[in-house]
Design a protein around this motif. Structure first.
Motif, short mmCIF file in Angstrom:
data_model
loop_
_atom_site.label_atom_id
_atom_site.label_comp_id
_atom_site.label_asym_id
_atom_site.label_seq_id
_atom_site.Cartn_x
_atom_site.Cartn_y
_atom_site.Cartn_z
N TYR A 1 114.34 87.31 29.04
CA TYR A 1 114.48 88.33 30.06
C TYR A 1 115.86 88.06 30.74
CZ TYR A 1 109.34 89.39 30.62
OH TYR A 1 108.71 90.07 30.82
N ALA B 1 118.13 90.43 33.18
CA ALA B 1 117.36 89.76 34.94
C ALA B 1 118.29 88.99 35.29
CB ALA B 1 115.89 89.96 34.71
N SER C 1 118.30 95.80 36.01
CA SER C 1 117.25 97.29 36.23
C SER C 1 117.08 97.19 34.76
CB SER C 1 117.85 98.03 36.58
OG SER C 1 119.34 98.94 36.65
N ASP D 1 115.76 95.04 32.58
CA ASP D 1 114.46 94.84 32.22
C ASP D 1 113.62 94.78 33.18
OD1 ASP D 1 115.72 92.42 30.15
OD2 ASP D 1 115.89 90.74 31.42
N HIS D 2 113.87 95.83 33.84
CA HIS D 2 112.29 95.40 35.18
C HIS D 2 112.79 97.06 35.71
CE1 HIS D 2 109.70 95.81 38.10
NE2 HIS D 2 108.23 94.33 37.51
N ASN D 3 111.97 98.15 36.59
CA ASN D 3 112.52 99.11 37.04
C ASN D 3 112.38 98.61 38.01
OD1 ASN D 3 111.83 100.87 34.69
ND2 ASN D 3 109.79 100.88 34.56
N TYR E 1 113.79 96.60 39.99
CA TYR E 1 115.30 96.61 40.50
C TYR E 1 116.41 98.09 40.75
CZ TYR E 1 114.85 91.60 39.09
OH TYR E 1 113.54 90.71 39.31
N SER F 1 109.69 92.51 41.55
CA SER F 1 110.30 92.26 40.35
C SER F 1 110.52 91.71 39.63
CB SER F 1 111.37 93.74 40.65
OG SER F 1 111.39 94.96 41.30
N ASP G 1 107.72 89.47 39.37
CA ASP G 1 106.78 90.14 37.69
C ASP G 1 107.17 89.27 36.75
OD1 ASP G 1 105.32 91.59 39.59
OD2 ASP G 1 106.12 93.54 38.56
N LEU G 2 108.57 89.15 37.07
CA LEU G 2 109.25 88.86 35.44
C LEU G 2 108.40 86.94 35.18
CD1 LEU G 2 112.62 90.08 35.35
CD2 LEU G 2 111.00 91.20 34.20
N ASP H 1 105.79 86.84 33.87
CA ASP H 1 104.89 87.54 32.84
C ASP H 1 105.45 85.57 31.84
OD1 ASP H 1 104.78 88.76 31.15
OD2 ASP H 1 106.92 89.25 30.23
#
Length: 192
Positions: free
Chosen positions: A4, A7, A57, A59-61, A63, A110, A113-114, A117
């Motif tokens: 990521y 991010a 943003s 890399d993840h919605n 954001y 967010s 979540d990353l 993951d």
């Protein structure tokens, strides 16, 4: 290659924005140029914050939602600057605080979540802790504002407010550490 990269880079910029904001506070007390230095730090912090959230943003919605709340807070702050009515100014200030807590939530969620993951559950849980402490402080402060108008209980509200302010400082420091560690971890984590 980092899993990521956007991010990671974005979170590092958000961290830098927070540090610049903190540096601006003592600079404000320098006679003659303090206000200019504070304004410069505030503008720089705002630019880095928006830039960082925008970059993350990719890399993840979540954001993206944080970015919407950040822009809304900026609009409230700008409008508040030109409003001379205390009641409207108080409403705009409260709305800005709500936007700030929403931004914090979406950044913590967010990023968590990353981190989950990439299997860093401990650091992800630190983000949950930051959010929960800030959320609790906001709720307690809102209750204190209401209770402050009740005789006798206003003394308890004043004491509680002081405790919450100390806890808020703690939460801010933990948030800075969380941002720093998250940015570092995500930039080092590869997708092998």
């Amino acid at each position: 290659m980092a899993k990521y990269p956007n991010a990671a880079s974005g979170i590092k910029k958000v961290f830098l924005a927070k540090i610049i904001g903190v540096i601006g506070v003592p600079l404000a007390f320098i006679p003659g140029i303090g206000a200019l230095l504070l304004m410069t730090c505030t503008v720089a912090a705002t630019i880095f914050n928006v830039w960082g959230i925008l970059e993350a943003s990719k890399d993840h919605n979540g954001y993206q939602t944080a970015l919407v709340f950040t822009v809304a807070d900026l609009i409230f702050s700008i409008v508040d600057t030109f409003i001379d009515n205390n009641a409207i100014s108080s409403v705009l200030s409260f709305a800005g605080n709500v936007m700030n807590i929403a931004v914090l939530y979406y950044i913590c969620k967010s990023t968590g979540d990353l981190l989950r993951d990439v299997k860093n559950y401990g650091l992800a849980n630190k983000g949950d802790h930051v959010w929960n402490v800030n959320k609790t402080c906001l709720i307690v402060m809102a209750v204190c504002l209401v209770v402050a108008f009740i005789p006798i209980l206003n003394i308890l509200a004043a004491f509680t407010t002081l405790v919450v302010l100390v806890v808020t400082i703690y939460a801010s420091v933990v948030y800075l550490i969380y941002l720093y560690q998250s940015g570092q971890y995500l930039s080092l984590n590869t997708n092998f």
